[in-house]
Design a protein around this motif. Structure first.
Motif, short mmCIF file in Angstrom:
data_model
loop_
_atom_site.label_atom_id
_atom_site.label_comp_id
_atom_site.label_asym_id
_atom_site.label_seq_id
_atom_site.Cartn_x
_atom_site.Cartn_y
_atom_site.Cartn_z
N ASP A 7 -5.58 6.65 7.82
CA ASP A 7 -4.62 5.60 8.14
C ASP A 7 -5.33 4.40 8.78
N LYS A 8 -4.88 3.23 8.39
CA LYS A 8 -5.44 2.01 8.94
C LYS A 8 -4.33 0.99 9.07
N PHE A 9 -4.20 0.39 10.22
CA PHE A 9 -3.20 -0.64 10.46
C PHE A 9 -3.72 -1.95 9.88
N ILE A 10 -2.91 -2.58 9.06
CA ILE A 10 -3.27 -3.87 8.48
C ILE A 10 -2.29 -4.91 9.00
N PRO A 11 -2.77 -5.87 9.78
CA PRO A 11 -1.87 -6.89 10.32
C PRO A 11 -1.19 -7.69 9.21
N ARG A 12 0.05 -8.09 9.45
CA ARG A 12 0.79 -8.88 8.48
C ARG A 12 0.23 -10.29 8.37
N ARG A 13 0.48 -10.89 7.22
CA ARG A 13 0.11 -12.28 6.94
C ARG A 13 -1.40 -12.52 7.09
N THR A 14 -2.18 -11.59 6.60
CA THR A 14 -3.64 -11.73 6.57
C THR A 14 -4.09 -11.59 5.12
N PRO A 15 -5.30 -12.03 4.82
CA PRO A 15 -5.81 -11.84 3.46
C PRO A 15 -5.83 -10.36 3.06
N GLU A 16 -6.14 -9.48 4.01
CA GLU A 16 -6.17 -8.05 3.70
C GLU A 16 -4.77 -7.52 3.38
N SER A 17 -3.76 -7.98 4.10
CA SER A 17 -2.40 -7.51 3.80
C SER A 17 -1.92 -8.07 2.46
N ALA A 18 -2.31 -9.31 2.15
CA ALA A 18 -1.95 -9.88 0.85
C ALA A 18 -2.59 -9.10 -0.29
N ALA A 19 -3.84 -8.68 -0.10
CA ALA A 19 -4.53 -7.89 -1.13
C ALA A 19 -3.86 -6.53 -1.29
N THR A 20 -3.42 -5.94 -0.20
CA THR A 20 -2.74 -4.64 -0.26
C THR A 20 -1.42 -4.77 -1.01
N VAL A 21 -0.66 -5.79 -0.71
CA VAL A 21 0.62 -6.02 -1.39
C VAL A 21 0.38 -6.24 -2.89
N ALA A 22 -0.63 -7.03 -3.22
CA ALA A 22 -0.94 -7.27 -4.64
C ALA A 22 -1.32 -5.97 -5.34
N SER A 23 -2.08 -5.13 -4.67
CA SER A 23 -2.48 -3.84 -5.25
C SER A 23 -1.27 -2.96 -5.49
N VAL A 24 -0.37 -2.90 -4.54
CA VAL A 24 0.84 -2.08 -4.68
C VAL A 24 1.70 -2.59 -5.84
N LYS A 25 1.83 -3.90 -5.94
CA LYS A 25 2.61 -4.48 -7.05
C LYS A 25 2.00 -4.13 -8.40
N LEU A 26 0.67 -4.21 -8.49
CA LEU A 26 -0.01 -3.86 -9.74
C LEU A 26 0.25 -2.39 -10.09
N VAL A 27 0.14 -1.52 -9.11
CA VAL A 27 0.39 -0.09 -9.32
C VAL A 27 1.82 0.13 -9.79
N MET A 28 2.76 -0.59 -9.21
CA MET A 28 4.18 -0.43 -9.58
C MET A 28 4.46 -0.91 -11.00
N VAL A 29 3.64 -1.81 -11.52
CA VAL A 29 3.79 -2.27 -12.90
C VAL A 29 3.11 -1.31 -13.87
N ILE A 30 1.89 -0.91 -13.54
CA ILE A 30 1.09 -0.10 -14.47
C ILE A 30 1.58 1.34 -14.56
N THR A 31 1.92 1.97 -13.44
CA THR A 31 2.25 3.40 -13.45
C THR A 31 3.42 3.75 -14.37
N PRO A 32 4.54 3.04 -14.34
CA PRO A 32 5.61 3.41 -15.26
C PRO A 32 5.25 3.20 -16.73
N VAL A 33 4.46 2.18 -17.03
CA VAL A 33 4.01 1.96 -18.40
C VAL A 33 3.11 3.12 -18.83
N LEU A 34 2.19 3.48 -17.97
CA LEU A 34 1.29 4.60 -18.24
C LEU A 34 2.06 5.89 -18.50
N ASN A 35 3.11 6.12 -17.74
CA ASN A 35 3.87 7.36 -17.86
C ASN A 35 4.79 7.41 -19.08
#
Length: 75
Positions: A7-35
């Protein structure tokens, strides 16, 4: 593995949190297509999984859906 290692706390409104959100969005698009793909779609499965993890899988890679993940880069 201790809880602190996973576990790692990622502060909001930082470049790291933006990258995490982008990664989650990508996963949410790809996973259902893959399945929705079938065993006969091995090339497309390989391509989609490569997109998910951010690196190319070779022709020997085999994945039989369904597939579930919480984030692409930590697979």
């Amino acid at each position: 593995m201790s809880k602190d290692d996973r576990d790692k706390f990622i502060p909001r409104r930082t470049p790291e949190s933006a990258a995490t959100v982008a990664s989650v969005k990508l996963v949410m698009v790809i996973t259902p297509v893959l399945n929705r793909l079938t065993f006969d779609d091995a090339d497309k499965i390989r391509t989609m999984f490569s997109d998910l993890i951010g690196k190319k899988e070779d022709d020997s890679f085999l994945l039989i859906p369904p597939f579930y993940t919480s984030g692409g880069e930590r697979i």
